[in-house]
Design an enzyme around this catalytic site. Structure first.
Site, PDB file in Angstrom:
ATOM      1  N   ASP A 211       0.818  -1.212   0.000  1.00 54.35           N
ATOM      2  CA  ASP A 211       0.000   0.000   0.000  1.00 54.35           C
ATOM      3  C   ASP A 211       0.855   1.268   0.000  1.00 54.35           C
ATOM      4  O   ASP A 211       0.328   2.366  -0.052  1.00 54.35           O
ATOM      5  CB  ASP A 211      -0.928   0.003   1.218  1.00 54.35           C
ATOM      6  CG  ASP A 211      -1.993   1.090   1.156  1.00 54.35           C
ATOM      7  OD1 ASP A 211      -2.515   1.339   0.063  1.00 54.35           O
ATOM      8  OD2 ASP A 211      -2.284   1.701   2.204  1.00 54.35           O
ATOM      9  N   SER A 235      -7.371   5.745  -0.617  1.00 53.43           N
ATOM     10  CA  SER A 235      -7.484   4.433  -1.260  1.00 53.43           C
ATOM     11  C   SER A 235      -8.925   3.958  -1.204  1.00 53.43           C
ATOM     12  O   SER A 235      -9.570   4.026  -0.150  1.00 53.43           O
ATOM     13  CB  SER A 235      -6.577   3.419  -0.555  1.00 53.43           C
ATOM     14  OG  SER A 235      -5.225   3.834  -0.601  1.00 53.43           O
ATOM     15  N   GLN A 285      -4.728  -1.171  -7.265  1.00 49.20           N
ATOM     16  CA  GLN A 285      -5.442  -0.310  -6.331  1.00 49.20           C
ATOM     17  C   GLN A 285      -6.062   0.862  -7.093  1.00 49.20           C
ATOM     18  O   GLN A 285      -5.440   1.436  -7.975  1.00 49.20           O
ATOM     19  CB  GLN A 285      -4.527   0.243  -5.241  1.00 49.20           C
ATOM     20  CG  GLN A 285      -5.252   1.085  -4.201  1.00 49.20           C
ATOM     21  CD  GLN A 285      -4.347   1.630  -3.115  1.00 49.20           C
ATOM     22  OE1 GLN A 285      -4.017   2.814  -3.105  1.00 49.20           O
ATOM     23  NE2 GLN A 285      -3.945   0.756  -2.185  1.00 49.20           N
TER      24      GLN A 285
END
Length: 294
Positions: A211, A235, A285
């Protein structure tokens, strides 16, 4: 749940303590785990922390011979980094080769993250992989760069350091946009020290660091830096596929690109390679991104 004491520990120790969940001893249709949060200057829980904790909770409900090969998660609400989290795992399916788990992360009884992960009893089969990008500077060549010790904005702690070393091959975006504006970048990552030999922990830490920086190929494509006034990034979802074993405490090349941005959203994909060129994971993502004057 009390906030972790950060005064007498290093950042890697803190990360490992946060990932050491409690509970889940009984084998039932629903398993409950609890964990702490990293203290964060912005007050919001770091998404990579929740990803890793959710994977650990789910894996603790599977047989020892099954390892995660994919996860798909949605960030539902911003979490409060001053409070702990509760993880509820549903044992959706256990087959001959695959197991499926759903993990929900809660604060104050409200879900902030939802994930479904699949686990496999690995067997021999077809084997091929994408090639590692060529001509990327070695991490040893980048270590002396001015931004080598900078703390990434999305992982910044109330600490002297981040638990993850991050080296940008094309230059960091912390203070100013990089040139030329392209929708790709390469980043070397690893934990700041050894974390032992437990493969489950290394898989979780790989999710943790997945991440970090993944959003930046979207920003880089448009000449945006983290320090730009009015920039807002969050996100929305995260997907990860583990392909092969890897150590998160050895240098890994995170090769990232953004195929699209539109409607206030940007999509990023990433491939994680060992230093020797073995592909160990793929990541995707989508983020919400808002810019001030743009």
């Amino acid at each position: 749940m009390s906030e972790p004491d950060i005064r007498a520990t290093d950042p890697v120790d803190l990360m490992l303590r946060v990932l050491d969940l409690t509970g889940g001893a009984a084998r039932t249709t629903e398993d409950i785990f609890t964990g702490d949060s990293h203290p964060m200057p912005g007050g919001r829980v770091f998404g990579g922390q929740v990803l890793a904790q959710a994977v650990i909770a789910a894996e603790r409900t599977t047989d020892d011979d099954r390892v995660p090969h994919s996860m798909h998660g949605y960030f539902l609400r911003p979490g409060d980094a001053s409070r702990g989290l509760t993880f509820s795992v549903d044992r959706i399916h256990d087959g001959r080769s695959f197991s499926t788990r759903r993990t929900q992360a809660y604060q104050d009884g409200v879900p902030i993250f939802s994930m479904i992960a699949s686990f496999e009893r690995e067997t021999p089969g077809l084997d091929h992989q994408a090639t590692m990008p060529a001509d990327v500077p070695d991490p040893d060549e980048l270590a002396a760069a001015a931004d080598a010790q900078a703390i990434h904005p999305l992982s910044q702690r109330l600490l002297a350091d981040s638990p993850i070393e991050v080296l940008h091959a094309e230059g960091a975006l912390y203070r100013a946009a990089a040139e030329p504006a392209v929708a790709r970048q390469n980043v070397w990552v690893r934990t700041r020290r050894r974390i032992g030999d437990d493969p489950a922990l290394h898989r979780a830490v790989l999710a943790y660091l997945s991440d970090l920086t993944i959003q930046e190929s979207v920003l880089r494509a448009h000449g945006v830096a983290w320090a730009d006034a009015g920039l807002k990034v969050a996100s929305l979802d995260h997907a990860m596929w583990w392909h092969r074993p890897a150590r998160a405490d050895e240098w890994l090349l995170y090769s990232q690109e953004s195929p699209s941005a539109s409607g206030g959203r940007g999509l990023s994909t990433g491939r994680i390679f060992t230093r020797d060129g073995e592909l160990v994971a793929t990541v995707a993502q989508e983020i919400m991104v808002r810019t001030g004057a743009r």
